[in-house]
Design an enzyme around this catalytic site. Structure first.
Site, PDB file in Angstrom:
ATOM      1  N   ASP A  80       0.835  -1.211   0.000  1.00 27.26           N
ATOM      2  CA  ASP A  80       0.000   0.000   0.000  1.00 27.26           C
ATOM      3  C   ASP A  80       0.868   1.259   0.000  1.00 27.26           C
ATOM      4  O   ASP A  80       1.465   1.602   1.021  1.00 27.26           O
ATOM      5  CB  ASP A  80      -0.904  -0.038   1.246  1.00 27.26           C
ATOM      6  CG  ASP A  80      -1.773   1.196   1.372  1.00 27.26           C
ATOM      7  OD1 ASP A  80      -2.017   1.879   0.359  1.00 27.26           O
ATOM      8  OD2 ASP A  80      -2.242   1.476   2.500  1.00 27.26           O
ATOM      9  N   SER A 124       0.025   4.368   2.674  1.00 25.24           N
ATOM     10  CA  SER A 124       0.251   4.377   4.127  1.00 25.24           C
ATOM     11  C   SER A 124       1.697   3.940   4.347  1.00 25.24           C
ATOM     12  O   SER A 124       2.392   3.601   3.381  1.00 25.24           O
ATOM     13  CB  SER A 124      -0.733   3.435   4.843  1.00 25.24           C
ATOM     14  OG  SER A 124      -0.484   2.086   4.498  1.00 25.24           O
ATOM     15  N   ASN A 149       2.861   1.901   7.400  1.00 24.40           N
ATOM     16  CA  ASN A 149       3.104   0.912   8.464  1.00 24.40           C
ATOM     17  C   ASN A 149       2.898  -0.510   7.970  1.00 24.40           C
ATOM     18  O   ASN A 149       2.036  -0.757   7.125  1.00 24.40           O
ATOM     19  CB  ASN A 149       2.172   1.156   9.649  1.00 24.40           C
ATOM     20  CG  ASN A 149       2.522   2.410  10.415  1.00 24.40           C
ATOM     21  OD1 ASN A 149       2.139   3.508  10.025  1.00 24.40           O
ATOM     22  ND2 ASN A 149       3.268   2.250  11.489  1.00 24.40           N
ATOM     23  N   TRP A 195       1.685  -4.194   9.183  1.00 24.53           N
ATOM     24  CA  TRP A 195       1.037  -4.953  10.241  1.00 24.53           C
ATOM     25  C   TRP A 195       0.554  -6.295   9.708  1.00 24.53           C
ATOM     26  O   TRP A 195       0.287  -6.433   8.508  1.00 24.53           O
ATOM     27  CB  TRP A 195      -0.134  -4.177  10.883  1.00 24.53           C
ATOM     28  CG  TRP A 195      -1.297  -3.826   9.971  1.00 24.53           C
ATOM     29  CD1 TRP A 195      -1.505  -2.630   9.346  1.00 24.53           C
ATOM     30  CD2 TRP A 195      -2.411  -4.668   9.615  1.00 24.53           C
ATOM     31  NE1 TRP A 195      -2.672  -2.671   8.615  1.00 24.53           N
ATOM     32  CE2 TRP A 195      -3.252  -3.904   8.763  1.00 24.53           C
ATOM     33  CE3 TRP A 195      -2.784  -5.977   9.921  1.00 24.53           C
ATOM     34  CZ2 TRP A 195      -4.435  -4.410   8.210  1.00 24.53           C
ATOM     35  CZ3 TRP A 195      -3.966  -6.473   9.372  1.00 24.53           C
ATOM     36  CH2 TRP A 195      -4.774  -5.704   8.530  1.00 24.53           C
ATOM     37  N   TYR A 211      -7.761   3.630   8.135  1.00 21.42           N
ATOM     38  CA  TYR A 211      -7.716   3.720   6.677  1.00 21.42           C
ATOM     39  C   TYR A 211      -9.027   4.337   6.205  1.00 21.42           C
ATOM     40  O   TYR A 211      -9.970   4.488   6.978  1.00 21.42           O
ATOM     41  CB  TYR A 211      -7.546   2.332   6.052  1.00 21.42           C
ATOM     42  CG  TYR A 211      -6.246   1.657   6.432  1.00 21.42           C
ATOM     43  CD1 TYR A 211      -5.061   1.981   5.787  1.00 21.42           C
ATOM     44  CD2 TYR A 211      -6.207   0.692   7.434  1.00 21.42           C
ATOM     45  CE1 TYR A 211      -3.870   1.364   6.129  1.00 21.42           C
ATOM     46  CE2 TYR A 211      -5.022   0.078   7.782  1.00 21.42           C
ATOM     47  CZ  TYR A 211      -3.861   0.409   7.126  1.00 21.42           C
ATOM     48  OH  TYR A 211      -2.688  -0.199   7.477  1.00 21.42           O
ATOM     49  N   ASP A 245      -1.690   5.619  -5.323  1.00 19.75           N
ATOM     50  CA  ASP A 245      -2.022   4.782  -4.172  1.00 19.75           C
ATOM     51  C   ASP A 245      -2.389   3.371  -4.604  1.00 19.75           C
ATOM     52  O   ASP A 245      -3.480   3.134  -5.102  1.00 19.75           O
ATOM     53  CB  ASP A 245      -3.187   5.441  -3.408  1.00 19.75           C
ATOM     54  CG  ASP A 245      -3.588   4.660  -2.179  1.00 19.75           C
ATOM     55  OD1 ASP A 245      -2.929   3.646  -1.870  1.00 19.75           O
ATOM     56  OD2 ASP A 245      -4.568   5.049  -1.517  1.00 19.75           O
ATOM     57  N   THR A 293      -5.689   1.686  -3.282  1.00 21.32           N
ATOM     58  CA  THR A 293      -7.017   2.099  -3.749  1.00 21.32           C
ATOM     59  C   THR A 293      -7.240   1.420  -5.088  1.00 21.32           C
ATOM     60  O   THR A 293      -6.360   1.463  -5.948  1.00 21.32           O
ATOM     61  CB  THR A 293      -7.061   3.642  -3.909  1.00 21.32           C
ATOM     62  OG1 THR A 293      -6.944   4.230  -2.624  1.00 21.32           O
ATOM     63  CG2 THR A 293      -8.366   4.097  -4.539  1.00 21.32           C
TER      64      THR A 293
END
Ligand SMILES: *[C@@H]1O[C@H](CO)[C@@H](O)[C@H](O)[C@H]1NC(C)=O
Ligand SMILES: *[C@@H]1O[C@H](CO)[C@@H](O)[C@H](O)[C@H]1NC(C)=O
Ligand SMILES: *[C@@H]1O[C@H](CO)[C@@H](O)[C@H](O)[C@H]1NC(C)=O
Length: 483
Positions: free
Chosen positions: A186, A189, A191, A193, A229, A371, A374
């Site tokens: 992505d 963003s 991070n 996880w 998000y 992005d 998306t």
């Protein structure tokens, strides 16, 4: 008697003359002193500036006076008293003489160093220069090309899986031994996880969990983590471990193990986690993102990555993600890249110079972001409405625009870095199934007010995109395959 008076007069005259001469001597000395002060006493000058500045600040913010401005005010009062009290003046003069003496000394020093005995050449040096890992990296690249050897593995690629042209995912592993996950890369963003060991949410039960106890390289951190998000949110705790993707390994990567994945957003997702690939400035908890660590740890020699996506619906060959300086020619052929600078280092944001639908300009220069998280494209309200008017589609209350699947849609042209990037009209229309099982068609443009234009997968599918951290720029090259 007359004689005595004359002698007295002469004595008085002599005294007056002597006194005057002495005074003249004193005043001429102090005159030269004040000149010196004017010439080179920076401290004195800045004091004056501060004093007059203080007056302004005292007037404008009387209620909240800082200790510093109080101090300055005291100094100002002293200056007023100085005029009235001679003793004070004498003290001040004494202080000034000392300062001037020091000043003259330093002046003498500087004049001797620039004196006739040597010529000083100003060195052209950059202020605040810091040798960065980028410098080291380019030096390594230079050495490698000059002496023809290579430093370890410096690039790699991972295959993307395409799910319904909506989600592009790839493999990533964490820990020792490796625990494998499917993640969504992505660029919107920053991070990383994955599903945590203790998460009870429905979404967590449906996905692969990270097991810290089974990894010998796991390091506990425990800091809380939460991210929101556009479509949902997750919460968790941070941890460090070794992370591998595309055959490249980063040690001590900080990531989050989720404790909550509320709602239904991630329940049906085909991925166990998200890999944020934006700039550190938008990283939650200030965590250094994976790609930045690849660069810092010299895992890749060129600090950049590229994404090429294939369309055509669900496929295990949905394109690829390239780290470092590896070639995307399998997807972009001999097409060259058009570059544009990043305008704001957070998302991958740049200036879209103009946007056309058919021959009509629907927008001039506007901020846009690329992005990969998306699936479609978004436009702010004014541009969205102009596009829809030309497409002749019907706007819904949820910010979509429906059209007949038989519609003839004009091409959309994006002007980026002075070049025209065209998206074919038939790619601007997407087929979707309604909850009642009916197939309808919608425009790829969705309304998102007050945000930059977002170019999602519907754009990246047609243009391989290079995300270049070294040069802070984006590059676009048309793909060669039909989708
Ligand atoms: C986790 O790794 C980062 C570097 O990526 C390091 O700064 C941090 O101290 C590490 N945390 C722990 C708990 O070791
Ligand atoms: C991770 O970072 C911490 C803190 O900087 C350090 O003490 C530890 O040795 C590092 N571990 C690895 C495996 O690099
Ligand atoms: C990247 O690779 C290309 C060839 O694929 C080469 O021309 C270019 O100089 C390389 N760039 C860097 C920064 O290594």
């Amino acid at each position: 008697m007359r004689c005595r008076i004359l002698v007295l007069c002469a004595l008085i005259c002599l005294f007056v003359i002597l006194t005057e001469a002495r005074q003249r001597k004193v005043s001429s000395r102090s005159g030269s002193r004040s000149l010196a002060a004017r010439n080179g006493n920076r401290i004195h000058r800045s004091n004056v500036r501060q004093r007059s500045g203080n007056r302004l600040s005292a007037r404008s913010s009387r209620s909240a006076r800082s200790p510093r401005s109080k101090n300055l005010k005291k100094r100002g009062l002293n200056a007023g008293k100085k005029n009235r009290r001679r003793r004070n003046l004498a003290k001040k003069k004494e202080g000034r003489r000392k300062r001037n003496a020091a000043n003259r000394k330093s002046k003498a020093k500087s004049s001797s160093s620039s004196g006739a005995s040597f010529a000083t050449l100003p060195l052209d040096f950059q202020q605040n220069f810091v040798r960065t890992t980028d410098d080291l990296r380019s030096e390594k690249v230079f050495l490698a090309s000059r002496y023809g050897f290579s430093f370890a593995k410096t690039s790699g690629s991972a295959r993307l899986r395409n799910r319904a042209n909506m989600e592009y995912t790839c493999k990533l592993s964490i820990g020792t031994p490796k625990q494998k996950f499917t993640i969504l890369p992505d660029t919107g963003s920053s991070n990383l996880w994955v599903t945590g060991p203790h998460c009870r949410s429905k979404a967590c039960q449906k996905h692969k969990r990270y097991r810290p106890k089974k990894s010998s390289t796991y390091i506990k951190d425990g800091e809380k983590f939460g991210i929101l998000y556009g479509s949902g949110s997750v919460a968790g705790v941070l941890a460090n471990d070794t992370v591998s993707i595309a055959g490249l390994t980063v040690t001590n990567q900080t990531f989050a193990m989720t404790t909550k994945e509320p709602g239904s957003v991630f329940t049906t997702a085909s991925f166990d986690g998200i890999l944020g690939m934006g700039y550190t400035s938008i990283s939650v908890d200030g965590v250094t993102p994976l790609v930045q660590n690849m660069c810092a740890q010299d895992v890749i020699s060129s600090c950049r990555f590229a994404i090429c996506m294939k369309g055509g619906g669900s496929s295990s060959r949905g394109g690829a993600i390239f780290f470092g300086n590896s070639s995307t020619s399998a997807y972009s052929g001999s097409h060259s890249y058009t570059y544009t600078p990043v305008t704001k280092k957070g998302y991958w944001q740049f200036e879209l110079q103009a946007l056309y639908v058919g021959g009509t300009k629907v927008s001039g220069a506007v901020q846009a972001i690329v992005d990969s998280g998306t699936s479609l494209m978004t436009a702010p309200t004014a541009i969205y409405k102009k596009i829809n008017k030309i497409l002749g589609c019907k706007e819904t209350s949820s910010g979509e625009c429906w059209m007949k699947c038989s519609s003839d849609v004009p091409d959309v042209t994006l002007v980026i870095g002075g070049k025209k990037l065209v998206l074919m009209g038939k790619k601007i229309m997407v087929r979707v199934q309604t909850s009642k099982g009916k197939t309808i068609c919608v425009s790829v443009f969705i309304e998102v007010p007050d945000e930059p234009l977002i170019l999602g997968d519907a754009f990246i599918r047609h243009y391989c995109t290079i995300f270049d951290f070294t040069n802070n720029r984006l590059g676009f090259a048309a793909t060669t395959y039909k989708t």
